[in-house]
Write a protein that holds these residues in place. Structure first.
Motif, PDB file in Angstrom:
ATOM      1  N   ASN A 484       0.721  -1.342   0.181  1.00 64.21           N
ATOM      2  CA  ASN A 484      -0.054  -0.064  -0.533  1.00 64.21           C
ATOM      3  C   ASN A 484       0.787   1.167  -0.041  1.00 64.21           C
ATOM      4  OD1 ASN A 484      -2.555  -1.236  -0.188  1.00 64.21           O
ATOM      5  ND2 ASN A 484      -2.572  -1.666   2.057  1.00 64.21           N
ATOM      6  N   LEU A 486       3.529   1.800  -1.597  1.00 71.17           N
ATOM      7  CA  LEU A 486       3.824   2.224  -2.500  1.00 71.17           C
ATOM      8  C   LEU A 486       3.005   3.468  -3.664  1.00 71.17           C
ATOM      9  CD1 LEU A 486       4.973  -0.900  -4.387  1.00 71.17           C
ATOM     10  CD2 LEU A 486       6.242   0.206  -3.168  1.00 71.17           C
ATOM     11  N   HIS A 487       2.041   3.020  -2.662  1.00 70.31           N
ATOM     12  CA  HIS A 487       0.998   4.915  -3.356  1.00 70.31           C
ATOM     13  C   HIS A 487       0.856   6.140  -3.330  1.00 70.31           C
ATOM     14  CE1 HIS A 487      -2.376   2.291  -5.629  1.00 70.31           C
ATOM     15  NE2 HIS A 487      -1.652   1.138  -4.596  1.00 70.31           N
ATOM     16  N   CYS A 498      10.099   0.432  -1.950  1.00 71.69           N
ATOM     17  CA  CYS A 498      10.934  -0.274  -2.589  1.00 71.69           C
ATOM     18  C   CYS A 498      11.695  -0.808  -2.563  1.00 71.69           C
ATOM     19  CB  CYS A 498      10.847   0.866  -3.508  1.00 71.69           C
ATOM     20  SG  CYS A 498       9.540   1.538  -4.674  1.00 71.69           S
ATOM     21  N   ASP A 521       1.410  -4.117 -10.820  1.00 67.69           N
ATOM     22  CA  ASP A 521       0.950  -3.318 -11.310  1.00 67.69           C
ATOM     23  C   ASP A 521       1.209  -1.630 -10.899  1.00 67.69           C
ATOM     24  OD1 ASP A 521      -0.099  -5.203 -12.810  1.00 67.69           O
ATOM     25  OD2 ASP A 521      -1.310  -5.306 -10.812  1.00 67.69           O
ATOM     26  N   ILE A 522       1.353  -1.624  -9.559  1.00 71.08           N
ATOM     27  CA  ILE A 522       1.649  -0.197  -9.037  1.00 71.08           C
ATOM     28  C   ILE A 522       3.117   0.151  -9.480  1.00 71.08           C
ATOM     29  CG2 ILE A 522       2.085   1.112  -7.085  1.00 71.08           C
ATOM     30  CD1 ILE A 522       0.199  -0.924  -5.163  1.00 71.08           C
ATOM     31  N   GLU A 525       3.336   1.821 -13.010  1.00 66.64           N
ATOM     32  CA  GLU A 525       2.790   2.791 -13.084  1.00 66.64           C
ATOM     33  C   GLU A 525       3.475   3.908 -12.755  1.00 66.64           C
ATOM     34  OE1 GLU A 525      -1.088   2.566 -10.782  1.00 66.64           O
ATOM     35  OE2 GLU A 525      -2.286   1.656 -11.989  1.00 66.64           O
ATOM     36  N   ILE A 526       4.128   4.034 -11.390  1.00 64.49           N
ATOM     37  CA  ILE A 526       5.605   5.006 -10.762  1.00 64.49           C
ATOM     38  C   ILE A 526       6.752   4.018 -12.124  1.00 64.49           C
ATOM     39  CG2 ILE A 526       7.401   4.548  -9.528  1.00 64.49           C
ATOM     40  CD1 ILE A 526       5.445   3.117  -7.415  1.00 64.49           C
ATOM     41  N   SER A 537      12.489   2.141  -6.891  1.00 61.54           N
ATOM     42  CA  SER A 537      11.642   1.325  -7.285  1.00 61.54           C
ATOM     43  C   SER A 537      11.805   0.356  -9.400  1.00 61.54           C
ATOM     44  CB  SER A 537       9.823   2.402  -8.747  1.00 61.54           C
ATOM     45  OG  SER A 537      10.449   3.626  -9.480  1.00 61.54           O
TER      46      SER A 537
END
Length: 784
Positions: A484, A486-487, A498, A521-522, A525-526, A537
């Protein structure tokens, strides 16, 4: 009864003396049109109110405030003065401020505080405002009504009561930021400093308290210094008759010691030596703590560290850590924390035995002291492993883990930072873990405090270098809050999260769980965000894929030679952007569909499979549960055995790859001419297998008619099983191939070349042929 006399009738009444013992009558007379009566009525109200709170309350009940508020603006000077005397006295009752607020009396009161007005008016007007200024709304109205300028002027009044009342109002007003800034802009510093010479201790104390509040402001500190404020404070500190003022004087000094210029100024006047005297000489704890606070404030500026170090302040501070007074120890810890930014001081504190003393304070009941102690330990151990070891030897790690459960966020953040520094040493790390640090840190991953998150995740990054710690993190549910994070849009929190993901991903089970939680997935996106992507990351995403080869192959279409296929690998086909790749169990339990089959690798022996089966049965909660497991693949095991026996004895590396290629080709239908590929029934064969098995998952050993994709996967699997090196690359339109590296097979062609060359292994048309990369033959094999 007395004798009745007749009064001569005249055209006008003579002045009548007004005497009344009834307060209601006096209040009633406050509305008289006669000035003489008003003067007498105000006098009567004032005299009555002076006798006590009950009388003031009675006057409030009779509605005296309203007419008095009207009379303070009367044209008659005597009426006005007496009205102020009455109003000021009544206003000291606790219920009066609320009534005066409703009557909007403040602007009228302030209008009468000009210097031309009577001193008595000044006294009672300021008395009235002093009562009102304790109320927040009234303070704001006094400020908005421009009350500060006349109040600052009245600080120079010849009347001590006016000075005291004005000081009291200003002190109440400067509790708010807007008033605090205005005081120095309106020239309030000089009269405040002048009042330090007052003959009245209450005025001196009020002036010092006011200075202590306003010198929090940086600009005010500069003006204070320019007005020789330090010299005036030193006069008080050197005067033994002003002992009762020393504590608050030192608090003002502490505010002004944040910059090196002020420190040099006070040092020039012998101020630092005087501070040391206050610290070392037994005195009131309040004075001693204020003196230590000054030292702590001096130490907060790195430019002052050398000066303090020369005075051996470290020795003084270590001695103070053992005193009884909590505030003294608190400020001593703050000074230790500030001085610990200097390496020489860090070592000095350790040599003097200061670290065990600070550790003992972690068991204090004072939250403020514990916060200061954890900050000191955090700074002492930062980049200093000897100090970290000293904290460990003093048992500090156990206390620090306990502090992770605390309610004070600063203490929690400091404790996590200290444990992070300590955990770099393996012996300390193991002990920290034994005290339940992982469970405590998992709870902190849900914190809303940014600094707590930064330090907690960084501490976790150091601890999970231990395999057991990674297992505990997963077992205690820590991966979910970690993913979480990572958001997070906070740079340090994201980087540290990371980093932990990167370390944990080396464990396959953890990597699979983090993938299920959406970590990949996150991270993808990053990687698309210019503001959020970073080297951490990128590493985390690579590590996550490296530990989950089925996902890596589906997403990237490539496995490196270092990506070793093991039992449990599966090829679910090329994933589309944003597509979630299901686990093998999830895919296998789906109803049979029209899509291409999932090719499964299971190199486990029958013995191992039987053990797993018994283990699963033993873990089943009910007899009806049937845990999913992969199909046993005898054919693949035979191929692995054949490859090992027939290929490893060969001495020539090129021949090894060629032999393995022919073995794969024979297992999957043999060579196929390029122009007859459309006649090769591999798709039909795979479809039949799916329906025969009633499953979308097909073990690779069952495939007897395979095309490029199946052969390349089998080649990679067998090569990895017997220790040979190759890649696996997915192309377009069901193409896949393996690339191997070989040194130049024709040394005479280029004898100076020592670099290996890449070759594509032909598994379809001329099995065993090695096609040099980027040549027409290799390109033709890779494309339609």
């Amino acid at each position: 009864m007395g004798k009745k006399t007749e009064t001569p009738i005249k055209e006008a009444f003579e002045p009548l003396p007004v005497e009344s013992k009834n307060p209601a009558t006096a209040v009633l007379l406050l509305s008289s049109p006669e000035e003489d009566i008003l003067v007498k009525a105000c006098e009567a109200v004032h005299s009555f109110a002076e006798k006590g709170d009950e009388n003031k309350a009675s006057l409030l009940g009779l509605g005296a405030l309203k007419p008095l508020c009207q009379l303070i603006t009367h044209n008659n000077k005597l009426v006005r003065r007496n009205a102020f005397m009455a109003l000021g006295t009544v206003a000291t009752n606790g219920d009066a401020p609320n009534a005066l607020k409703k009557l909007n009396a403040i602007p009228s009161i302030i209008e009468n505080m000009c210097l031309e007005e009577d001193i008595v008016v000044h006294e009672f007007a300021t008395m009235c405002l002093a009562s009102l200024s304790v109320d927040f709304a009234c303070k704001n109205q006094i400020f908005e009504s421009k009350g500060l300028p006349p109040l600052i002027q009245l600080l120079s009044s010849p009347d001590p009561d006016v000075k005291k009342n004005s000081l009291e109002i200003i002190f109440n007003l400067v509790q708010d930021f807007q008033s605090r800034q205005e005081v120095h802009k309106l020239g309030g510093i000089p009269p405040l400093l002048e009042l330090l010479k007052s003959d009245f201790p209450v005025i001196q104390l009020l002036a010092l308290n006011t200075l202590q509040i306003i010198t929090i402001d940086k600009e005010t500190q500069n003006i204070f210094r320019e007005m020789q404020g330090f010299e005036k404070l030193m006069d008080i500190l050197y005067n033994v008759d002003f002992t009762d003022l020393h504590a608050v004087t030192l608090q003002v000094v502490a505010n002004c010691l944040s910059d090196s210029e002020s420190v040099q100024l006070i040092q020039k006047g012998g101020g630092l030596s005087r501070l040391m005297e206050f610290i070392l000489t037994p005195s009131m704890p309040q004075i001693q703590s204020s003196a230590v606070k000054c030292i702590a404030r001096v130490a907060q500026n790195s430019e002052n560290h050398e000066l303090l170090h020369e005075q051996d302040v470290e020795k003084v501070l270590v001695e103070l850590l053992s005193v009884a007074d909590v505030s003294v120890k608190t400020y001593a810890c703050q000074a230790v924390a500030a001085m610990s930014f200097q390496l020489a001081s860090k070592d000095r504190f350790r040599d003097l035995g200061g670290i065990p003393a600070v550790v003992q304070m972690l068991s204090s009941e004072s939250l403020v002291l514990k916060e200061a102690a954890t900050q000191a330990l955090s700074n002492l151990t930062h980049n200093n492993q000897l100090n970290a070891l000293a904290v460990y030897e003093a048992g500090g790690h156990a206390f620090l883990v306990q502090q992770l459960h605390g309610s004070c966020q600063r203490t929690v953040a400091n404790s996590a930072a200290t444990l992070c520094c300590m955990a770099e040493q393996e012996i300390i790390r193991c002990s920290i873990l034994s005290h339940g640090a992982i469970q405590a840190l998992v709870e902190l991953l849900k914190s809303t405090d940014t600094q707590v998150l930064v330090n907690a995740v960084m501490c976790l990054a150091v601890l999970v270098s231990d395999k057991g710690a990674r297992a505990e993190l997963q077992r205690t549910g820590g991966l979910h809050p970690l993913v979480n994070l990572l958001h997070s849009n906070h740079k340090e929190v994201l980087h540290n999260a990371c980093l932990v993901v990167n370390i944990c991903a080396c464990d396959e089970l953890a990597a699979v769980e983090m993938y299920k939680l959406g970590a990949l997935d996150i991270l993808q996106e990053i990687s698309q965000s210019e503001s959020r992507r970073n080297s951490f990351s990128k590493l985390a995403m690579i590590s996550l894929l490296d530990s989950n080869l089925p996902v890596k192959y589906s997403l990237t279409g490539r496995l490196a030679s270092t990506d070793i296929i093991t039992s449990g690998f599966y090829d679910a086909g090329k994933a589309h952007p944003g597509q979630k790749i299901l686990s093998l169990e999830e895919l296998s339990t789906q109803a049979v569909n029209q899509q291409r089959p999932i090719i499964v690798i299971n190199t486990a022996t029958e013995k191992t499979t039987e053990e797993d089966k018994q283990k699963d049965e033993g873990q089943s909660e009910t007899p009806t549960e049937k845990p999913w497991r992969m199909m046993h693949d005898v054919s693949l095991q035979i191929l692995v055995k054949t490859a090992r026996e027939s290929i490893l004895p060969l001495n020539d590396e090129q021949e090894q790859y060629a032999t393995l290629a022919r073995l794969v080709s024979e297992a999957m239908g043999g060579p196929v001419e390029m122009d007859k590929m459309h006649e090769f029934p591999w798709m039909l064969h795979l479809s039949r297998l799916k329906y025969q098995l009633q499953s979308n998952a097909v073990s690779i050993g069952l495939i007897k008619t395979g095309s490029y994709c199946q052969r390349a996967l089998l080649f990679k699997c067998l090569a990895d099983c017997i220790g040979m090196s190759c890649t696996l690359v997915r192309g377009e339109y069901n193409r896949a191939w393996n690339e191997v590296l070989l040194f130049n097979r024709n040394p005479s062609k280029n004898p100076l070349s020592s670099k290996p060359c890449g070759y594509i292994v032909d598994l379809m048309h001329q099995p065993g042929s090695l096609l040099e990369v980027n040549t027409p033959a290799a390109i033709q094999y890779q494309t339609i």
